[in-house]
Design an enzyme around this catalytic site. Structure first.
Site, PDB file in Angstrom:
ATOM      1  N   PRO A   2      -8.682   0.243   0.899  1.00  0.00           N
ATOM      2  CA  PRO A   2      -7.891   1.645   1.949  1.00  0.00           C
ATOM      3  C   PRO A   2      -6.345   0.455   2.325  1.00  0.00           C
ATOM      4  CG  PRO A   2     -10.144   0.545   3.693  1.00  0.00           C
ATOM      5  CD  PRO A   2      -9.821  -0.250   2.333  1.00  0.00           C
ATOM      6  N   GLU A   3      -5.694   1.763   2.328  1.00  0.00           N
ATOM      7  CA  GLU A   3      -4.075   1.549   2.306  1.00  0.00           C
ATOM      8  C   GLU A   3      -3.653   2.347   3.373  1.00  0.00           C
ATOM      9  OE1 GLU A   3      -2.471   3.617  -1.313  1.00  0.00           O
ATOM     10  OE2 GLU A   3      -4.179   2.468  -2.672  1.00  0.00           O
TER      11      GLU A   3
END
Length: 287
Positions: A2-3
């Site tokens: 996840p960014e």
């Protein structure tokens, strides 16, 4: 992994689900998730009786703001949070459970088991690992074109790995770097110091625009990402570059190239993002 947009989406969802809930006790089912303190019992005791006041974000890290402490959580590859009733069956790969006094539970599930948690006295977390060396927040007011250009400086590093370096700018991962570089017309292997002031400003704008659009869409569910309510992100349907190898560039129709830059799969358009930008012709005054 996840960014920033995905972590921001999880943060917003958790703020709807757990604010004001008081922790009665904590169950740690996989000790290696807990990085600080190194005593699992101490970790659990510190959180007992604490109330979640807000959930904030620093880069790709979640910060659970409690009464006396801050819980710092990194989701890594596949970490997920969900709120359940205490009588609901425990799902496989659930590693940490926060039992609330109202009979509900916040459960942390992580198939890959790479996630981490740290607990520090309130606000001390910003001065300790893993947060102390993090760079500029690209969605904060302090992330100005001037601050961004100062980070680029005279560095001869290729622009893509520089943007991925969390000590310079936080939260921009592989997907969003490819998208922002395309939007700005910058080749991923351009050396940072070669960008003109205009190109730097355009890239700054592209980074902010890309991340804001991704947050608005709930992030990108390329593999297994879901938010705290089990909902997938939708930004993957707006991707112009990432994951589109050999497809036509939406701007010029040229086939998108996939290569490897600094060990990361990288997509770019060889026409819209030339490695050596054309030199501007000097304007001559007509006498």
């Amino acid at each position: 992994m996840p960014e920033l947009p995905e972590v921001e989406t999880v943060r917003r969802t958790l703020n709807q689900l757990v604010i004001g809930k008081k922790i009665e006790r904590v169950s740690v089912l996989l000790p290696r998730i807990i990085q600080h303190p190194d005593d699992i019992q101490a970790f659990a005791v510190m959180l007992e009786g604490e109330t979640i006041r807000s959930v904030e974000r620093r880069g790709k890290f979640l910060r659970f703001m409690l009464d006396r402490y801050t819980l710092v959580s990194h989701l890594r590859m596949e970490g997920r949070y969900g709120v359940y009733r205490s009588d609901e069956p425990m799902e496989k790969h659930t590693h940490v459970v926060f039992h609330f006094t109202d009979g509900t539970e916040l459960r942390y599930k992580d198939v890959r088991q790479f996630g981490t948690m740290h607990v520090y006295p309130k606000d001390r977390d910003l001065l300790e690992a893993p947060l102390k060396k993090l760079g500029l927040e690209p969605l904060d007011a302090a992330f100005t074109p001037e601050a961004f250009r100062a980070k680029l400086g005279k560095r001869k590093t290729k622009i893509k790995p520089l943007l991925l370096n969390q000590e310079y700018i936080v939260g921009i991962g592989n997907i969003y770097v490819d998208e922002a570089l395309f939007l700005a017309g910058v080749h991923p292997e351009r050396e940072a110091h070669t960008l003109s002031a205009a190109e730097s400003a355009k890239l700054h704008e592209a980074i902010v625009e890309t991340l804001k659009d991704a947050v608005a869409a709930g992030g990108s569910s390329i593999k297994s990402y879901v938010n705290g309510q089990g909902e997938i992100g939708m930004f993957q349907h707006q991707l112009k570059m990432y994951g589109r190898k050999d497809e036509a560039c939406l701007t010029c129709g040229t086939a998108i190239v996939k290569t490897v830059v600094a060990g990361r799969g990288t997509h770019y358009c060889p026409v819209c993002q030339p490695l050596k930008p054309k030199r501007r012709k000097r304007e001559t005054l007509q006498g």
